[in-house]
Scaffold this active site. Sequence first.
Site, PDB file in Angstrom:
ATOM      1  CB  SER A 114      -1.027  -0.113   1.145  1.00 17.75           C
ATOM      2  OG  SER A 114      -1.972  -1.240   1.149  1.00 17.75           O
ATOM      3  CB  THR A 177      -3.310   5.056   1.100  1.00 13.93           C
ATOM      4  OG1 THR A 177      -2.986   3.418   0.870  1.00 13.93           O
ATOM      5  CG2 THR A 177      -3.846   5.490  -0.269  1.00 13.93           C
ATOM      6  CG  ASP A 312     -17.296   7.024  14.118  1.00 15.49           C
ATOM      7  OD1 ASP A 312     -17.079   7.837  14.834  1.00 15.49           O
ATOM      8  OD2 ASP A 312     -16.724   5.823  14.060  1.00 15.49           O
ATOM      9  CD  GLU A 338      -7.125   4.732   1.879  1.00 12.33           C
ATOM     10  OE1 GLU A 338      -6.576   3.670   1.433  1.00 12.33           O
ATOM     11  OE2 GLU A 338      -6.844   5.440   2.675  1.00 12.33           O
ATOM     12  CG  ASP A 384      -3.760   0.907  -2.613  1.00 13.32           C
ATOM     13  OD1 ASP A 384      -4.898  -0.165  -2.975  1.00 13.32           O
ATOM     14  OD2 ASP A 384      -3.541   0.842  -1.467  1.00 13.32           O
ATOM     15  CG  HIS A 385      -2.765  -3.137  -3.310  1.00 20.31           C
ATOM     16  ND1 HIS A 385      -3.720  -3.989  -2.638  1.00 20.31           N
ATOM     17  CD2 HIS A 385      -2.578  -2.335  -2.170  1.00 20.31           C
ATOM     18  CE1 HIS A 385      -4.048  -3.785  -1.459  1.00 20.31           C
ATOM     19  NE2 HIS A 385      -3.109  -2.507  -1.192  1.00 20.31           N
TER      20      HIS A 385
END
Length: 618
Positions: A114, A177, A312, A338, A384-385
Amino acid sequence: MWRSFLLLGAAALLLSQSRAEKVKDRTFWYAEARAKLRQRLHSGSSTLPRPLPHAKNVILLVGDGMGTATVTAARILRGQRQGKHGEEAELAWDHFPTVGLVKTYNADAQVGESSACATALMCGVKANFETVGMDARGRFENCATTFNSKVPSLLTWAQQEGKATGVVTTTRITHATPAALYATAASRYWEDDGKVPPSSRRVCKDIARQLAEEEPGRNLNVALGGGRRHFLPKATKDPEAPNEEGRRQDGRNLVDEWLKDKSRRGLRAQYAWSKSQLQTAASAPGITHLLGLFAYSHMDFEADRDAGPDGDPSLADMTRAALAVLMRQPRGFFLFIEGGRIDHAHHYNNAYRALDETLALESALLAAMELVDVTDTLIVLTADHSHVLTLGGLATPRGNPILGVDSKVSDVDGMPYSTLLYGNGPGYSAPRAVPPNRTRDSGHPMSMGRAPPVPEDEEARNRVHGSAVPRQWATHGGEDVAVYSQGPLAHALLGGSMDQTFIPHAIAYIACLADFAERCRSGKDNYTTPPRIQDHMCGGPELGKVAPPGSMQPGPQPEVVASSVVADDGTKKKANVQATITANVSAPSIGNSYHYQVGILLYLCISALHFLSEKDSY
């Protein structure tokens, strides 16, 4: 004579090793990106509008670990939640006109990790496994290598052009990240000072501290995510988890320091740690800086989130709040979003939460698109992957529950298997665990004898899917990931196959950032001219073409050092590759340069041969 041949052989071996160890630093990757830019713009120059458009705003969305199998399965889940078969459903980014494939390997790893992938995606250079904001000269847990390997990011470039900047994530704000946007660290695990080796603490700052007091972190207009523990000192109780306390060993409260820094600079700033506080802060007139830390560690998965006013915010809630602040800046903005917990669920082989988090990322994208002017906003969504999730079956009927089993059993052991499986991870068992299909309901209008919408009960949320190889945590996947985009010049630059390092340079060109800022100021642009021959050569161009003079320093060419990893959260102890900080870190010797070493080596070999030949003549 035989000694002469031995010396020649040794010299050849050393030379070959020196060449093999030569590191591709940012000079190489910047040159590669510029060559690709020139090729793409020139090949489509006849169809591009004149003058070339640019994007005032940029939104970069990343689904951490969101491979193509994850996207497909999430799309089907979306449709089945709506009572449809599911395969025909569409996600928001399915409507983007430009799609490409992205290579995600790291400088020293075949399968991407990451923080190194994030460095490629946000800084435009390949990085070593588990390092942050450094090119390949930086080595894991080696503080000394951070000074010559530090690279700027899209965040830095946007701030240089006066744009507002924001980072939104469901992970800790200091996690691998998001950290690549504002921090430079020889280890992604240096999130607070307690994780930094004692011998390095006076020289290398931890990631949370860099956000609070270093550029570009301290200039962020919006930073929203989890990870309060890395900002609070020990003995300070967490406001939501009173049994937990801060992890900082230096006694500093970085939240208070962040607020004081903004006050000293005459900036209006607020801090929030709950959903209601975020909504109040974002709507307050005149607020230019907003810090939100909504969890002690990572934020809860969407499936487990307390959605009440004292709970949250969702990723979509944070996106709306961020844009409420950023859009007050007349010169535009850069916003990073993200969906970080897709990756975590995959590490657990928990497909339900991984797909649900993917749909939460889609909700954030839809929230953003409702607020921005899409005609002058570049929107890029990628991963990212990948992960080792697969989607397979044999003549599996339309509408088969995406979280259920295939319609046929194995032709080897006669046992059923889920259509979603993992290559490795904690889901391995013998005999294998099989999630039950939902009882079929022939009375459902869409069923036609097939399954109704997928169950949303606790058992379904916690289900672990089978894996082929037992591991405590599933690994990442190494295949290409997709990049979806829309906005000015997206069709010209972000389609087809590309390396991950190309994306931030393409974004910088489209938004007139960094070296491409002059394009918007004066209209001067030499990237639509025919590519030059030297742009295709392996060696980079002169330093002046890549970075401002003086910004690159000569330094050591390190050998590659990697570390083992079990999970992305660093629960397994890492190998200690800590280096002693030496006095010459800030002034590296020219003797470390590649060409200098080769010259000295050749000189010594020739001198030795000459000496031996004279000795043999006696």
